[in-house]
Design a protein around this motif. Structure first.
Motif, PDB file in Angstrom:
ATOM      1  N   MET A   1       0.857  -1.181   0.000  1.00  0.00           N
ATOM      2  CA  MET A   1       0.000   0.000   0.000  1.00  0.00           C
ATOM      3  C   MET A   1       0.897   1.237   0.000  1.00  0.00           C
ATOM      4  O   MET A   1       1.781   1.368   0.821  1.00  0.00           O
ATOM      5  N   SER A   2       0.674   2.149  -0.918  1.00  0.00           N
ATOM      6  CA  SER A   2       1.516   3.334  -1.021  1.00  0.00           C
ATOM      7  C   SER A   2       0.724   4.577  -0.634  1.00  0.00           C
ATOM      8  O   SER A   2      -0.452   4.693  -0.908  1.00  0.00           O
ATOM      9  N   ASN A   3       1.396   5.469   0.004  1.00  0.00           N
ATOM     10  CA  ASN A   3       0.806   6.745   0.413  1.00  0.00           C
ATOM     11  C   ASN A   3       1.282   7.827  -0.557  1.00  0.00           C
ATOM     12  O   ASN A   3       2.061   8.687  -0.187  1.00  0.00           O
ATOM     13  N   ARG A   4       0.857   7.778  -1.788  1.00  0.00           N
ATOM     14  CA  ARG A   4       1.350   8.701  -2.820  1.00  0.00           C
ATOM     15  C   ARG A   4       0.535   9.991  -2.817  1.00  0.00           C
ATOM     16  O   ARG A   4      -0.612  10.005  -3.261  1.00  0.00           O
ATOM     17  N   ILE A   5       1.144  11.040  -2.315  1.00  0.00           N
ATOM     18  CA  ILE A   5       0.525  12.365  -2.310  1.00  0.00           C
ATOM     19  C   ILE A   5       1.493  13.300  -3.015  1.00  0.00           C
ATOM     20  O   ILE A   5       2.678  13.326  -2.685  1.00  0.00           O
ATOM     21  N   VAL A   6       0.992  14.062  -3.983  1.00  0.00           N
ATOM     22  CA  VAL A   6       1.836  14.986  -4.739  1.00  0.00           C
ATOM     23  C   VAL A   6       1.144  16.336  -4.877  1.00  0.00           C
ATOM     24  O   VAL A   6      -0.072  16.445  -4.769  1.00  0.00           O
ATOM     25  N   ASN A   7       1.951  17.370  -5.128  1.00  0.00           N
ATOM     26  CA  ASN A   7       1.448  18.723  -5.396  1.00  0.00           C
ATOM     27  C   ASN A   7       0.340  19.132  -4.425  1.00  0.00           C
ATOM     28  O   ASN A   7      -0.743  19.552  -4.832  1.00  0.00           O
ATOM     29  N   THR A   8       0.631  18.998  -3.149  1.00  0.00           N
ATOM     30  CA  THR A   8      -0.353  19.278  -2.113  1.00  0.00           C
ATOM     31  C   THR A   8       0.281  20.138  -1.030  1.00  0.00           C
ATOM     32  O   THR A   8       1.453  19.962  -0.692  1.00  0.00           O
ATOM     33  N   PHE A   9      -0.513  21.063  -0.495  1.00  0.00           N
ATOM     34  CA  PHE A   9      -0.067  21.864   0.635  1.00  0.00           C
ATOM     35  C   PHE A   9      -1.047  21.655   1.788  1.00  0.00           C
ATOM     36  O   PHE A   9      -2.249  21.854   1.633  1.00  0.00           O
ATOM     37  N   VAL A  10      -0.509  21.206   2.917  1.00  0.00           N
ATOM     38  CA  VAL A  10      -1.311  21.003   4.119  1.00  0.00           C
ATOM     39  C   VAL A  10      -1.137  22.237   4.996  1.00  0.00           C
ATOM     40  O   VAL A  10      -0.041  22.519   5.488  1.00  0.00           O
ATOM     41  N   LYS A  11      -2.232  22.970   5.140  1.00  0.00           N
ATOM     42  CA  LYS A  11      -2.231  24.178   5.967  1.00  0.00           C
ATOM     43  C   LYS A  11      -2.380  23.791   7.436  1.00  0.00           C
ATOM     44  O   LYS A  11      -2.911  22.722   7.745  1.00  0.00           O
ATOM     45  N   VAL A  12      -1.917  24.660   8.320  1.00  0.00           N
ATOM     46  CA  VAL A  12      -2.078  24.362   9.740  1.00  0.00           C
ATOM     47  C   VAL A  12      -3.559  24.216  10.057  1.00  0.00           C
ATOM     48  O   VAL A  12      -4.424  24.811   9.403  1.00  0.00           O
ATOM     49  N   SER A  13      -3.840  23.416  11.043  1.00  0.00           N
ATOM     50  CA  SER A  13      -5.211  23.139  11.457  1.00  0.00           C
ATOM     51  C   SER A  13      -5.938  24.435  11.797  1.00  0.00           C
ATOM     52  O   SER A  13      -5.333  25.375  12.321  1.00  0.00           O
ATOM     53  N   ALA A  14      -7.229  24.456  11.520  1.00  0.00           N
ATOM     54  CA  ALA A  14      -8.043  25.639  11.834  1.00  0.00           C
ATOM     55  C   ALA A  14      -8.012  25.958  13.325  1.00  0.00           C
ATOM     56  O   ALA A  14      -8.165  27.116  13.711  1.00  0.00           O
ATOM     57  N   GLU A  19       0.954  30.343  16.984  1.00  0.00           N
ATOM     58  CA  GLU A  19       0.856  31.538  16.154  1.00  0.00           C
ATOM     59  C   GLU A  19       2.021  31.630  15.182  1.00  0.00           C
ATOM     60  O   GLU A  19       2.070  32.501  14.334  1.00  0.00           O
ATOM     61  N   ARG A  20       2.954  30.697  15.327  1.00  0.00           N
ATOM     62  CA  ARG A  20       4.121  30.621  14.454  1.00  0.00           C
ATOM     63  C   ARG A  20       4.660  29.194  14.533  1.00  0.00           C
ATOM     64  O   ARG A  20       4.263  28.439  15.399  1.00  0.00           O
ATOM     65  N   GLY A  21       5.555  28.842  13.625  1.00  0.00           N
ATOM     66  CA  GLY A  21       6.148  27.511  13.659  1.00  0.00           C
ATOM     67  C   GLY A  21       6.989  27.342  14.913  1.00  0.00           C
ATOM     68  O   GLY A  21       7.879  28.145  15.188  1.00  0.00           O
ATOM     69  N   ILE A  22       6.667  26.339  15.693  1.00  0.00           N
ATOM     70  CA  ILE A  22       7.356  26.070  16.952  1.00  0.00           C
ATOM     71  C   ILE A  22       8.121  24.755  16.818  1.00  0.00           C
ATOM     72  O   ILE A  22       7.573  23.758  16.348  1.00  0.00           O
ATOM     73  N   VAL A  23       9.358  24.757  17.256  1.00  0.00           N
ATOM     74  CA  VAL A  23      10.139  23.523  17.269  1.00  0.00           C
ATOM     75  C   VAL A  23       9.623  22.674  18.426  1.00  0.00           C
ATOM     76  O   VAL A  23       9.649  23.115  19.576  1.00  0.00           O
ATOM     77  N   PRO A  24       9.100  21.482  18.141  1.00  0.00           N
ATOM     78  CA  PRO A  24       8.566  20.654  19.224  1.00  0.00           C
ATOM     79  C   PRO A  24       9.678  20.147  20.146  1.00  0.00           C
ATOM     80  O   PRO A  24      10.719  19.697  19.680  1.00  0.00           O
ATOM     81  N   VAL A  25       9.445  20.275  21.446  1.00  0.00           N
ATOM     82  CA  VAL A  25      10.391  19.792  22.447  1.00  0.00           C
ATOM     83  C   VAL A  25       9.592  19.061  23.510  1.00  0.00           C
ATOM     84  O   VAL A  25       8.640  19.602  24.060  1.00  0.00           O
ATOM     85  N   SER A  26       9.998  17.844  23.777  1.00  0.00           N
ATOM     86  CA  SER A  26       9.301  17.014  24.751  1.00  0.00           C
ATOM     87  C   SER A  26       9.948  17.140  26.124  1.00  0.00           C
ATOM     88  O   SER A  26      11.141  17.386  26.234  1.00  0.00           O
ATOM     89  N   MET A 114       4.292  28.685   9.639  1.00  0.00           N
ATOM     90  CA  MET A 114       3.083  29.384   9.211  1.00  0.00           C
ATOM     91  C   MET A 114       3.256  30.897   9.078  1.00  0.00           C
ATOM     92  O   MET A 114       2.517  31.536   8.348  1.00  0.00           O
ATOM     93  N   GLU A 115       4.231  31.465   9.763  1.00  0.00           N
ATOM     94  CA  GLU A 115       4.419  32.912   9.706  1.00  0.00           C
ATOM     95  C   GLU A 115       5.310  33.340   8.541  1.00  0.00           C
ATOM     96  O   GLU A 115       5.507  34.532   8.305  1.00  0.00           O
ATOM     97  N   SER A 116       5.825  32.387   7.790  1.00  0.00           N
ATOM     98  CA  SER A 116       6.809  32.702   6.753  1.00  0.00           C
ATOM     99  C   SER A 116       6.175  33.173   5.440  1.00  0.00           C
ATOM    100  O   SER A 116       5.019  32.879   5.142  1.00  0.00           O
TER     101      SER A 116
END
Length: 143
Positions: A1-14, A19-26, A114-116
């Motif tokens: 099974m292949s997950n072939r996704i092309v030419n797509t932009f996933v926007k941040v969730s509504a 409010e900006r891209g945050i580097v995740p830190v656990s 997201m702020e870029s």
């Protein structure tokens, strides 16, 4: 099974809280899957397609510290991809941490904050399928 996704932009969730891209830190001793995804995609943009990212994330997250040769990598790939795997719409990067996800014409993935200016340019591109990341909470559910 292949997950072939092309030419797509996933926007941040509504309902993304960032409010900006945050580097995740656990706060945990071991890295979370989304921390590993962030590391892979920030260090190697447009290197991995979704299947490759799923495999590499699993190896770095679940098999951290174990030697993984090509035979073991192929076994992991076959096992993981034999069943459905979530796409980047379900990732915490666009849901919680403010990162847009771009799949290029070959299906290779990069993340953009997201702020870029780059994020805004992706939003304006008519040649890209535009999707929101999945919501963090179901619409209408109590907090």
């Amino acid at each position: 099974m292949s997950n072939r996704i092309v030419n797509t932009f996933v926007k941040v969730s509504a309902d993304c809280p960032a409010e900006r891209g945050i580097v995740p830190v656990s706060k945990k001793e071991t890295k979370t899957a989304h921390e590993v995804q962030y590391e892979i995609l920030s260090e190697h943009p447009y290197t991995y397609d979704l299947d490759g990212l799923i495999v590499e994330t699993y190896i770095r997250h679940k098999l951290a510290g174990e030697p993984v040769d090509e035979a073991r990598r192929a076994q992991v790939r076959d096992e993981l991809l034999s069943k459905g795997q979530p796409c980047m719409r379900a990732s915490m990067l666009p849901k919680k941490f403010g990162w847009g996800v771009h799949y290029d014409e070959a299906g290779r993935i990069a993340i953009v904050p997201m702020e870029s200016e780059e994020y805004q340019k992706f939003l304006e591109r008519a040649d890209l399928k535009q999707e929101f990341a999945m919501r963090n909470k179901k619409a209408g559910s109590a907090k």
